[in-house]
Motif scaffolding. Structure first.
Motif, PDB file in Angstrom:
ATOM      1  N   GLU B  29       0.874  -1.173   0.000  1.00 39.85           N
ATOM      2  CA  GLU B  29       0.000   0.000   0.000  1.00 39.85           C
ATOM      3  C   GLU B  29       0.908   1.218   0.000  1.00 39.85           C
ATOM      4  O   GLU B  29       1.714   1.417   0.905  1.00 39.85           O
ATOM      5  CB  GLU B  29      -0.906  -0.003   1.235  1.00 39.85           C
ATOM      6  CG  GLU B  29      -1.958   1.091   1.167  1.00 39.85           C
ATOM      7  CD  GLU B  29      -2.988   1.019   2.292  1.00 39.85           C
ATOM      8  OE1 GLU B  29      -2.775   0.232   3.246  1.00 39.85           O
ATOM      9  OE2 GLU B  29      -3.985   1.752   2.212  1.00 39.85           O
ATOM     10  N   GLU B  32      -3.138   5.847   1.074  1.00 42.03           N
ATOM     11  CA  GLU B  32      -4.485   5.349   1.313  1.00 42.03           C
ATOM     12  C   GLU B  32      -5.164   5.041  -0.020  1.00 42.03           C
ATOM     13  O   GLU B  32      -5.243   5.900  -0.913  1.00 42.03           O
ATOM     14  CB  GLU B  32      -5.299   6.394   2.086  1.00 42.03           C
ATOM     15  CG  GLU B  32      -6.515   5.766   2.720  1.00 42.03           C
ATOM     16  CD  GLU B  32      -7.436   6.800   3.346  1.00 42.03           C
ATOM     17  OE1 GLU B  32      -7.004   7.964   3.490  1.00 42.03           O
ATOM     18  OE2 GLU B  32      -8.571   6.426   3.678  1.00 42.03           O
ATOM     19  N   ASN B  33      -5.615   3.782  -0.167  1.00 48.28           N
ATOM     20  CA  ASN B  33      -6.315   3.331  -1.379  1.00 48.28           C
ATOM     21  C   ASN B  33      -5.459   3.280  -2.645  1.00 48.28           C
ATOM     22  O   ASN B  33      -5.981   3.145  -3.736  1.00 48.28           O
ATOM     23  CB  ASN B  33      -7.556   4.190  -1.657  1.00 48.28           C
ATOM     24  CG  ASN B  33      -8.723   3.763  -0.801  1.00 48.28           C
ATOM     25  OD1 ASN B  33      -8.817   2.594  -0.409  1.00 48.28           O
ATOM     26  ND2 ASN B  33      -9.605   4.693  -0.506  1.00 48.28           N
ATOM     27  N   ILE B  34      -4.147   3.434  -2.504  1.00 44.99           N
ATOM     28  CA  ILE B  34      -3.262   3.300  -3.659  1.00 44.99           C
ATOM     29  C   ILE B  34      -2.325   2.117  -3.423  1.00 44.99           C
ATOM     30  O   ILE B  34      -1.615   2.082  -2.419  1.00 44.99           O
ATOM     31  CB  ILE B  34      -2.453   4.587  -3.925  1.00 44.99           C
ATOM     32  CG1 ILE B  34      -3.396   5.753  -4.238  1.00 44.99           C
ATOM     33  CG2 ILE B  34      -1.472   4.376  -5.082  1.00 44.99           C
ATOM     34  CD1 ILE B  34      -2.694   7.069  -4.538  1.00 44.99           C
ATOM     35  N   TYR B  35      -2.370   1.151  -4.332  1.00 45.67           N
ATOM     36  CA  TYR B  35      -1.591  -0.070  -4.151  1.00 45.67           C
ATOM     37  C   TYR B  35      -0.619  -0.288  -5.300  1.00 45.67           C
ATOM     38  O   TYR B  35      -0.947  -0.040  -6.467  1.00 45.67           O
ATOM     39  CB  TYR B  35      -2.518  -1.286  -4.061  1.00 45.67           C
ATOM     40  CG  TYR B  35      -3.417  -1.234  -2.857  1.00 45.67           C
ATOM     41  CD1 TYR B  35      -3.018  -1.768  -1.642  1.00 45.67           C
ATOM     42  CD2 TYR B  35      -4.667  -0.614  -2.941  1.00 45.67           C
ATOM     43  CE1 TYR B  35      -3.839  -1.704  -0.524  1.00 45.67           C
ATOM     44  CE2 TYR B  35      -5.498  -0.541  -1.839  1.00 45.67           C
ATOM     45  CZ  TYR B  35      -5.086  -1.081  -0.634  1.00 45.67           C
ATOM     46  OH  TYR B  35      -5.903  -1.003   0.457  1.00 45.67           O
ATOM     47  N   GLN B  84      -5.405   2.750  -8.020  1.00 48.11           N
ATOM     48  CA  GLN B  84      -6.113   3.461  -6.962  1.00 48.11           C
ATOM     49  C   GLN B  84      -7.561   2.978  -6.962  1.00 48.11           C
ATOM     50  O   GLN B  84      -8.154   2.802  -8.027  1.00 48.11           O
ATOM     51  CB  GLN B  84      -6.071   4.966  -7.242  1.00 48.11           C
ATOM     52  CG  GLN B  84      -6.697   5.811  -6.147  1.00 48.11           C
ATOM     53  CD  GLN B  84      -6.313   7.281  -6.281  1.00 48.11           C
ATOM     54  OE1 GLN B  84      -5.948   7.741  -7.356  1.00 48.11           O
ATOM     55  NE2 GLN B  84      -6.372   8.005  -5.190  1.00 48.11           N
ATOM     56  N   VAL B  85      -8.103   2.761  -5.787  1.00 41.29           N
ATOM     57  CA  VAL B  85      -9.498   2.332  -5.703  1.00 41.29           C
ATOM     58  C   VAL B  85     -10.389   3.524  -6.059  1.00 41.29           C
ATOM     59  O   VAL B  85     -10.443   4.497  -5.316  1.00 41.29           O
ATOM     60  CB  VAL B  85      -9.842   1.827  -4.283  1.00 41.29           C
ATOM     61  CG1 VAL B  85     -11.305   1.397  -4.212  1.00 41.29           C
ATOM     62  CG2 VAL B  85      -8.925   0.685  -3.888  1.00 41.29           C
ATOM     63  N   SER B  90     -11.479  -1.299 -10.126  1.00 39.98           N
ATOM     64  CA  SER B  90     -10.191  -1.052  -9.475  1.00 39.98           C
ATOM     65  C   SER B  90     -10.208  -1.610  -8.056  1.00 39.98           C
ATOM     66  O   SER B  90      -9.197  -2.074  -7.544  1.00 39.98           O
ATOM     67  CB  SER B  90      -9.861   0.440  -9.484  1.00 39.98           C
ATOM     68  OG  SER B  90     -10.922   1.177  -8.935  1.00 39.98           O
ATOM     69  N   ARG B  91     -11.371  -1.627  -7.415  1.00 32.88           N
ATOM     70  CA  ARG B  91     -11.477  -2.204  -6.073  1.00 32.88           C
ATOM     71  C   ARG B  91     -11.189  -3.704  -6.134  1.00 32.88           C
ATOM     72  O   ARG B  91     -10.453  -4.248  -5.313  1.00 32.88           O
ATOM     73  CB  ARG B  91     -12.858  -1.939  -5.471  1.00 32.88           C
ATOM     74  CG  ARG B  91     -13.016  -2.479  -4.042  1.00 32.88           C
ATOM     75  CD  ARG B  91     -14.288  -2.004  -3.352  1.00 32.88           C
ATOM     76  NE  ARG B  91     -14.300  -0.562  -3.178  1.00 32.88           N
ATOM     77  CZ  ARG B  91     -15.205   0.248  -3.737  1.00 32.88           C
ATOM     78  NH1 ARG B  91     -16.158  -0.260  -4.490  1.00 32.88           N
ATOM     79  NH2 ARG B  91     -15.140   1.543  -3.552  1.00 32.88           N
ATOM     80  N   CYS B  94      -7.513  -4.193  -6.543  1.00 33.85           N
ATOM     81  CA  CYS B  94      -6.773  -3.857  -5.321  1.00 33.85           C
ATOM     82  C   CYS B  94      -7.024  -4.835  -4.186  1.00 33.85           C
ATOM     83  O   CYS B  94      -6.233  -4.936  -3.263  1.00 33.85           O
ATOM     84  CB  CYS B  94      -7.114  -2.436  -4.869  1.00 33.85           C
ATOM     85  SG  CYS B  94      -6.482  -1.190  -5.996  1.00 33.85           S
ATOM     86  N   ARG B  95      -8.140  -5.548  -4.261  1.00 33.95           N
ATOM     87  CA  ARG B  95      -8.458  -6.513  -3.213  1.00 33.95           C
ATOM     88  C   ARG B  95      -7.584  -7.771  -3.309  1.00 33.95           C
ATOM     89  O   ARG B  95      -7.465  -8.529  -2.364  1.00 33.95           O
ATOM     90  CB  ARG B  95      -9.921  -6.896  -3.334  1.00 33.95           C
ATOM     91  CG  ARG B  95     -10.650  -6.866  -2.008  1.00 33.95           C
ATOM     92  CD  ARG B  95     -12.065  -7.347  -2.166  1.00 33.95           C
ATOM     93  NE  ARG B  95     -13.023  -6.268  -2.082  1.00 33.95           N
ATOM     94  CZ  ARG B  95     -14.274  -6.342  -2.566  1.00 33.95           C
ATOM     95  NH1 ARG B  95     -14.671  -7.410  -3.210  1.00 33.95           N
ATOM     96  NH2 ARG B  95     -15.087  -5.327  -2.425  1.00 33.95           N
TER      97      ARG B  95
END
Lengths: 473, 295
Positions: B29, B32-35, B84-85, B90-91, B94-95
């Motif tokens: 990560e 925040e919310n960027i992987y 990025q979510v 994209s979620r 990222c999951r």
């Protein structure tokens, strides 16, 4: 002696029912119907249907077997020449090919060769009928040293070429750019005309049983170049069947408004990405009214898909109904389902609203003038005939131009003015060991013409490999 | 098998080759919310050049999503993607955890950055300014890294809302001549927009850039391109348009560049910043958001 009865038509889903679903329109023949229709064939000594078929299926022979209820044998007869009977039986333009040449058609109705082929293809699949060459080819594959062939694209041309190459003792790997094999059979032709899981997938699985390997998600020209296929991956020959390519637009004002899409995009969303199914993450938009510009099979497919997604749908075409390039059956089905046909109509601009969304088309009326290069009377605009047509979505179904990816990354590969790859009769390109066929050579055409090109190239490749092995090359 | 073991296997070049394509060998990560995900895809890693992207699917019913390549390593057989979510797809991506496999990854797609075709003299003679905004900072990195390796002089501006959202800062420091930061709230670097830093560099510090490259939100690229034009510096922007196939087949990604329709996937994704119709591109980018398509 041939049975002198009328042509047996296949049963269909009722128009009012099918326009609400994506299930197959034609229900095909029962065993009895197939036997009955097959009995109409005159068994001509010099059949006109066989040379009219781009892959030369032994039509009278498979029909004779069908007439006697020997369906498995009929399947084996077709399998010698075609790996996609259940596909071709559904999507070939039979009226201009086999059935168009049928002697019965001169005075009455041609034998329903398409529906018979479909029946035989479906029968062998449903019965799990093993094709005769499976075992043999698998063994030959083990001995296929120096006979490694790469096929670029898993559409009709690639599949039929791979089929003949595998039967000819080659180890074949098909590289597919998308995540699913089948090319236009997957992304282009809708489920209601060509079921994916039950027909396309199964016919491709048959090919895999012949030992053909399929690698998806490999874009030749990007992931690997043609040169890398020879130098790094060890192939002896390559067949390029990368397909139709980039969708054409009209180059009129407003074409990049939101809600204007190519038929390729619309159909790919619905077919390949299954956007018509709620389970799919891929969105699809239609609006209340959809105007589809174009008159080919792709235009019909897009219109009938939009209709099934709930839109009021029209076809806009600049010539008359007689010139529609689509198969007669598709036009008939589209009309039965309630699609409006605006003939002799040509859009001159796409109209947008304040938010940048489509609100309609400005069109002109056309009339037919002089005969043009295509042998058809070319449409000319009628003066002061402009009018507006309302639509929340416009689908452009105007054909395609070749994808430049392979040509631009392969040195010495000669292309023509239209950017199509240039080949000889056997599909050989300007590069040694590189063959090509299908839409990337001919420009957008049909499934069966691509299959014919695939077969001819397979013969060319087999000869090339033999000459190479013999040290002639 | 543990991730470490898998990675060892990969490094030894024995991971079953293309069969393991899509395997996530590392996930971090970044903000925040960027992987960041390092994906095993040896052929793509070998063929990739700066400026290119891949198409990714995270599930059997998932969308095909274009993601710009943020780094690649032919020896390890990996490509790095930074996501990025923002929406459902994209979620889903990222999951995914390290050790899991993406359903599909295909590429590299698009034309590489124009500079990869330049001669060593041209590269040495140029003065590049790269502007990365938010997530767009990640795809700036392989370009700067490539130019640095080829002896070119590169300055970089990274912009973000606030300090915790800055990504690739350390990586960038290693490959550029000067790194400048702009944050909206002033929590790091200069308070303000990337264009404010760009003005300072050109007006106050008299930097004589020969090329500006901007990657980030469309609105940022629009203003950077406008400013570059005002300074008579040529600019390049990388467009992230909607795509279905990513290979030229669908035309969903079309944009107007210099009055002509271009396909982002095969003609781009990089275009002359002065010629792009950004307003049209922004409208087209939001086509399906606006519809609020329920799925």
């Amino acid at each position: 002696m041939a049975n002198r009865i009328g042509r047996v038509e296949a049963r269909e889903q009722e128009a009012q029912t099918r326009r609400m679903n994506f299930k197959e329109v034609s229900l095909g023949y029962t065993n009895e119907e197939a036997v009955l229709e097959a009995s109409r064939c005159l068994q001509c000594r010099k059949p006109r249907c066989v040379p009219a078929c781009p892959v030369n299926v032994q039509i009278p022979a498979f029909i004779a077997a069908t007439a006697q209820g020997r369906f498995a044998e009929a399947a084996h007869i077709i399998a010698t020449d075609s790996c996609l009977p259940a596909v071709c039986g559904r999507v070939c333009p039979q009226e201009t090919q086999c059935e168009g040449a049928c002697i019965l058609g001169l005075k009455g109705q041609a034998v329903n060769i398409g529906k018979l082929e479909r029946f035989v293809g479906d029968y062998s699949r449903e019965q799990g009928e093993a094709l005769p060459v499976a075992g043999a080819a698998a063994n030959e594959r083990a001995a296929a040293k120096n006979r490694q062939v790469a096929v670029v694209g898993s559409g009709p041309a690639g599949l039929s070429c791979a089929h003949d190459l595998a039967k000819g003792g080659c180890a074949v790997t098909i590289f597919e750019a998308l995540h699913k094999a089948g090319g236009v059979l997957e992304y282009g032709i809708p489920e209601f005309r060509l079921p994916k899981d039950t027909v396309v997938k199964k016919e491709i699985e048959n090919l895999k049983k012949l030992g053909v390997k399929i690698e998806t998600n490999v874009i030749i020209g990007r992931t690997l170049t043609i040169d890398a296929l020879f130098e790094e991956e060890g192939f002896e020959a390559v067949f390029i069947a990368s397909g139709a390519g980039l969708p054409k637009f009209m180059n009129i004002a407003g074409e990049n408004l939101n809600g204007v899409v190519s038929a390729n995009e619309f159909l790919t969303r619905s077919n390949l990405m299954r956007a018509y199914d709620k389970a799919s993450d891929t969105p699809i938009y239609t609006g209340r009214r959809v105007a589809v510009v174009g008159g080919g099979n792709v235009a019909m497919d897009a219109a009938r898909t939009a209709l099934r997604l709930g839109a009021e749908t029209s076809i806009v075409y600049r010539r008359t109904e007689r010139e529609l390039p689509a198969r007669a059956e598709e036009v008939k089905h589209a009309k039965e389902e309630g699609i409006s046909f605006y003939m002799l109509t040509n859009p001159v601009a796409v109209l947008g609203d304040a938010r940048g969304w489509v609100r309609g088309l400005r069109c002109v009326r056309m009339e037919l003038g002089e005969v043009d290069a295509s042998g058809r009377r070319s449409p000319v605009a009628v003066a002061n005939s402009e009018f507006e047509m309302e639509a929340e979505m416009v689908i452009m179904a105007l054909g395609t131009s070749p994808n430049p990816l392979i040509a631009s990354t392969t040195e010495g590969l000669v292309i023509d003015r239209r950017c199509c790859i240039v080949t000889d009769e056997e599909g050989a390109t300007s590069r040694k060991g590189v063959f090509a066929g299908g839409d990337i050579v001919s420009g957008a055409a049909t499934v069966i013409l691509a299959m014919g090109a695939g077969r001819r190239a397979a013969a060319g490749i087999l000869r090339f490999l033999e000459e190479k092995a013999a040290g002639i090359l | 098998m543990s991730i470490e073991k898998k990675r060892e296997g990969l490094c030894a070049g024995a991971a079953g080759g293309e069969g393991s394509r899509g395997l996530i060998v590392e996930k971090r990560e970044l903000a925040e919310n960027i992987y960041l995900m390092r994906i095993y895809a040896p052929r793509i890693a070998k063929a990739a050049l700066p400026g290119q992207f891949v198409m990714v699917r995270a599930s059997e019913w998932g969308e095909r999503i274009p993601l710009t390549i943020s780094d690649y390593d032919a020896a390890q057989g990996t490509v790095t993607l930074v996501t990025q979510v923002v929406g459902m797809s994209s979620r889903l991506i990222c999951r995914k955890a390290a050790g899991e496999q993406l359903t599909d990854i295909a590429g590299p797609l698009g034309r590489p950055s124009e500079f990869v075709h330049r001669t060593p003299e041209e590269l040495a003679g140029g003065r590049w300014l790269f502007v990365g905004g938010g997530l767009g900072t990640a795809p700036v990195y392989p370009q700067v890294k490539w130019l640095h390796a080829h002896g070119a002089s590169v300055d970089v501006i990274i912009g973000a809302k606030s300090a915790p959202l800055l990504i690739f800062r350390k990586e960038m420091e290693g490959v550029c001549k000067a790194l400048h930061i702009a944050t909206d709230d002033g929590s790091a670097g200069q308070k303000g927009f990337v264009t404010d830093v760009m003005r300072r560099l050109v007006d106050d510090e008299q930097q004589d850039y020969t090329m500006v490259v901007a990657i980030g939100p469309m609105i940022m690229m629009k203003f950077v391109a406008q400013l570059a034009q005002a300074y008579h510096i040529p600019s390049v922007v990388s467009l992230n348009m909607l795509m279905v196939d990513g290979t030229g087949m669908c035309g969903a990604c079309r944009v107007t560049v210099g009055g002509k329709t271009q396909f982002t996937c095969v003609d781009g994704p990089e275009f002359d910043g002065a010629a792009v119709d950004f307003d049209e591109a922004m409208r087209r980018q939001n086509m399906y958001n606006e519809l609020n398509v329920e799925h």
